[in-house]
Design an enzyme around this catalytic site. Structure first.
Site, mmCIF file in Angstrom:
data_model
loop_
_atom_site.group_PDB
_atom_site.id
_atom_site.type_symbol
_atom_site.label_atom_id
_atom_site.label_comp_id
_atom_site.label_asym_id
_atom_site.label_seq_id
_atom_site.Cartn_x
_atom_site.Cartn_y
_atom_site.Cartn_z
ATOM 1 N N SER A 215 54.138 47.174 69.846
ATOM 2 C CA SER A 215 54.630 46.100 68.979
ATOM 3 C C SER A 215 54.849 46.641 67.570
ATOM 4 C CB SER A 215 53.610 44.960 68.952
ATOM 5 O OG SER A 215 54.059 43.913 68.108
ATOM 6 N N SER B 98 57.969 42.030 65.947
ATOM 7 C CA SER B 98 57.486 40.870 65.202
ATOM 8 C C SER B 98 58.609 40.376 64.306
ATOM 9 C CB SER B 98 56.276 41.275 64.349
ATOM 10 O OG SER B 98 55.200 41.619 65.189
ATOM 11 N N LEU B 99 59.214 39.252 64.681
ATOM 12 C CA LEU B 99 60.374 38.758 63.921
ATOM 13 C C LEU B 99 59.969 37.662 62.939
ATOM 14 C CD1 LEU B 99 63.368 39.758 64.353
ATOM 15 C CD2 LEU B 99 63.803 37.408 65.027
ATOM 16 N N ASN C 260 47.133 32.278 63.883
ATOM 17 C CA ASN C 260 45.681 32.144 63.870
ATOM 18 C C ASN C 260 45.207 32.145 62.425
ATOM 19 O OD1 ASN C 260 45.219 32.217 66.758
ATOM 20 N ND2 ASN C 260 45.902 34.346 66.650
ATOM 21 N N GLY D 180 47.256 48.179 62.448
ATOM 22 C CA GLY D 180 48.203 49.227 62.092
ATOM 23 C C GLY D 180 49.608 49.015 62.628
ATOM 24 N N GLU D 181 50.513 49.849 62.140
ATOM 25 C CA GLU D 181 51.912 49.815 62.565
ATOM 26 C C GLU D 181 52.184 51.077 63.390
ATOM 27 O OE1 GLU D 181 54.604 47.904 62.799
ATOM 28 O OE2 GLU D 181 55.522 49.698 63.633
ATOM 29 N N GLU E 177 39.300 48.244 65.265
ATOM 30 C CA GLU E 177 38.883 47.318 66.300
ATOM 31 C C GLU E 177 39.839 47.411 67.475
ATOM 32 O OE1 GLU E 177 36.366 43.981 63.948
ATOM 33 O OE2 GLU E 177 38.513 43.660 64.021
ATOM 34 N N CYS F 31 43.894 45.680 74.011
ATOM 35 C CA CYS F 31 44.677 45.713 72.778
ATOM 36 C C CYS F 31 44.065 46.768 71.864
ATOM 37 C CB CYS F 31 44.631 44.323 72.128
ATOM 38 S SG CYS F 31 45.424 44.263 70.509
ATOM 39 N N CYS G 273 51.639 42.153 55.602
ATOM 40 C CA CYS G 273 52.192 40.888 56.097
ATOM 41 C C CYS G 273 51.247 39.761 55.681
ATOM 42 C CB CYS G 273 52.340 40.920 57.619
ATOM 43 S SG CYS G 273 53.484 42.195 58.203
HETATM 44 N N1 SAH Z 1 52.210 46.184 63.257
HETATM 45 C C1 SAH Z 1 52.557 45.719 64.571
HETATM 46 C C2 SAH Z 1 51.375 45.539 65.507
HETATM 47 C C3 SAH Z 1 50.180 44.786 64.962
HETATM 48 S S1 SAH Z 1 50.318 43.044 64.850
HETATM 49 C C4 SAH Z 1 53.400 44.452 64.477
HETATM 50 O O1 SAH Z 1 53.576 43.972 63.373
HETATM 51 O O2 SAH Z 1 53.897 43.978 65.479
HETATM 52 C C5 SAH Z 1 50.385 42.461 66.501
HETATM 53 C C6 SAH Z 1 50.937 41.036 66.604
HETATM 54 O O3 SAH Z 1 50.033 40.075 66.037
HETATM 55 C C7 SAH Z 1 52.238 40.891 65.827
HETATM 56 O O4 SAH Z 1 53.192 40.191 66.531
HETATM 57 C C8 SAH Z 1 51.772 40.123 64.615
HETATM 58 O O5 SAH Z 1 52.820 39.494 63.998
HETATM 59 C C9 SAH Z 1 50.743 39.194 65.206
HETATM 60 N N2 SAH Z 1 49.893 38.559 64.189
HETATM 61 C C10 SAH Z 1 49.491 39.077 63.023
HETATM 62 N N3 SAH Z 1 48.753 38.194 62.336
HETATM 63 C C11 SAH Z 1 48.678 37.078 63.090
HETATM 64 C C12 SAH Z 1 48.033 35.823 62.938
HETATM 65 N N4 SAH Z 1 47.309 35.531 61.866
HETATM 66 N N5 SAH Z 1 48.160 34.920 63.924
HETATM 67 C C13 SAH Z 1 48.879 35.219 65.032
HETATM 68 N N6 SAH Z 1 49.487 36.382 65.227
HETATM 69 C C14 SAH Z 1 49.405 37.303 64.279
#
Ligand code: SAH
Length: 376
Positions: free
Chosen positions: A204, A227-228, A303, A176-177, A107, A120, A131
């Site tokens: 990211s 993403s911390l 979300n 994806g990462e 997507e 995006c 995660c």
């Molecule tokens: N793998 C990468 C890029 C994909 S996620 C990463 O981890 O950064 C892109 C962003 O969306 C990240 O900051 C991630 O933590 C956030 N994200 C993932 N799930 C989410 C959710 N349910 N609500 C809000 N942000 C979310």
């Protein structure tokens, strides 16, 4: 009577071995085309057709002789995705389901915001990092995308929305990462930055330290976001299994040595989950850990999604505001990410490539794409 052949599953189509053109910057495109084209300027024409006009096939390159178009189509493929479905949100966000020749789906999202616009895109057709807050991770890993498949997502959206080659922001925050698909990421950026400034692009990462160190060596770097999501290893590991491989101290050390141009900062993404990491004391702990680093914080109220379970709920607005104020009081720049497209599951963490999730269709959440391009 059924013959054995009707009982067997159909033979999968032979893989398409023609090289993809979308992953090649002009110079490499010219080298690839050299044995096929009649004049050297043809490479520039093909490149313009692909990357400025965003054509979807060779037949649309009407400034080339018909014979050459046919020859190109025999020897090469464009290599971009097909738009399978388009899910428009009430707020103007449009989520795209895109599919590649082998059936892999991803997507990508178009997020207009007044005069600004952000696309995006995805780097993998799934994600293996698991995660706890992310729907893509819930559905599991998928293959790496090729450079042309990354570039092709941008082109597919531009074509659909009638967008020019620049003037928007691009974030690798879809499925994806990106730093686990490093080679393709770098190759795709070589093409994308031919038309779009790297300052407009943000990659990211969940915190893949060797990937961050590799990016540090690239001559033209996009913006980096990390993403911390938690101020300590215990809670970060609970949310993000990757923290066991690259714990906070290692991750923050990588950010400390990461080279930044004057005036630039690394974005720290911090997910806010109600009653988990949203206390003012957590803001203090976060500020302490980030002390001395050139960073800004982007707070993301989580979300929710049915597959994530009942713990993944955002804090009330006042609590988000208090968290932000606390960070600012400690000298950090902090912003709150606005939720976009959540009515069509296009918001952060909700991307699953809905071809993989029949529940979404039954609930009637996703309208099929109308035929023909839609205006912005
Ligand atoms: N793998 C990468 C890029 C994909 S996620 C990463 O981890 O950064 C892109 C962003 O969306 C990240 O900051 C991630 O933590 C956030 N994200 C993932 N799930 C989410 C959710 N349910 N609500 C809000 N942000 C979310």
């Amino acid at each position: 009577m059924a013959t054995p052949s009707t009982l067997l599953p159909p033979t999968p189509p032979a893989p398409d071995r023609r090289p993809a053109l979308l992953g090649l910057p002009l110079e490499r495109l010219a080298a690839a085309l050299a044995p096929v084209v009649d004049r050297p300027f043809r490479a520039r024409q093909v490149h313009d057709a692909l990357h400025r006009r965003a054509v979807s096939g060779f037949e649309e390159m009407t400034d080339l002789p018909k014979e050459l178009r046919e020859r190109l189509a025999r020897e090469f493929r464009v290599g971009g995705p097909e738009v399978v479905r388009r899910a428009p949100s009430e707020d103007g966000t449009v989520k795209y389901l895109l599919s590649f020749a082998d059936g892999a789906t991803v997507e990508a999202v178009d997020i207009p915001d007044g005069e600004r616009r952000t696309l995006c895109i995805s780097s993998q057709a799934g994600c293996g990092l698991a995660c706890k807050f992310c729907v893509t991770g819930y559905w599991g890993p998928g293959r790496n995308l090729a450079p042309g498949e990354i570039v092709g997502q941008v082109l597919a959206i531009r074509r659909d929305r009638g967008l020019p080659a620049s003037g928007f922001n691009l974030v690798f925050m879809g499925m994806g990462e990106p730093l686990l698909n490093l080679e393709a990421l770098e190759a795709s950026l070589a093409v994308l930055t031919e038309t779009l400034s790297p300052r407009r692009i943000t990659v990211s990462t969940a915190g893949v330290v060797p990937g961050i160190d590799a990016m540090a060596r690239w001559p033209r770097r996009p913006n980096l976001a990390v993403s911390l999501h938690a101020p300590d290893d215990e809670r970060r590991s609970e949310l993000m299994p990757i923290n066991r491989s690259y714990p906070l101290a290692e991750l923050l050390a990588a950010l400390e040595r990461y080279p930044l141009e004057r005036g630039r900062k690394v974005t720290i993404e911090y997910l806010l989950v109600r009653d988990f990491n949203d206390e003012e004391a957590d803001a203090d702990a976060l500020a302490r850990r980030l002390g001395g680093l050139r960073v800004k914080v982007n707070l993301i109220p989580v979300n929710p999604d049915p597959v994530l379970g009942p713990a993944m709920v955002p804090p009330p607005d006042e609590r988000v505001a208090a968290f932000r104020a606390r960070l600012e009081r400690r000298g950090l720049v902090a912003t709150v990410r606005r939720r976009r497209g959540d009515d069509v599951s296009a918001a952060c963490g909700q991307l699953r490539a809905f071809g993989r999730d029949p529940k979404g269709f039954r609930a009637g959440l996703h309208r099929p794409a109308p035929a023909g391009p839609a205006g912005p």
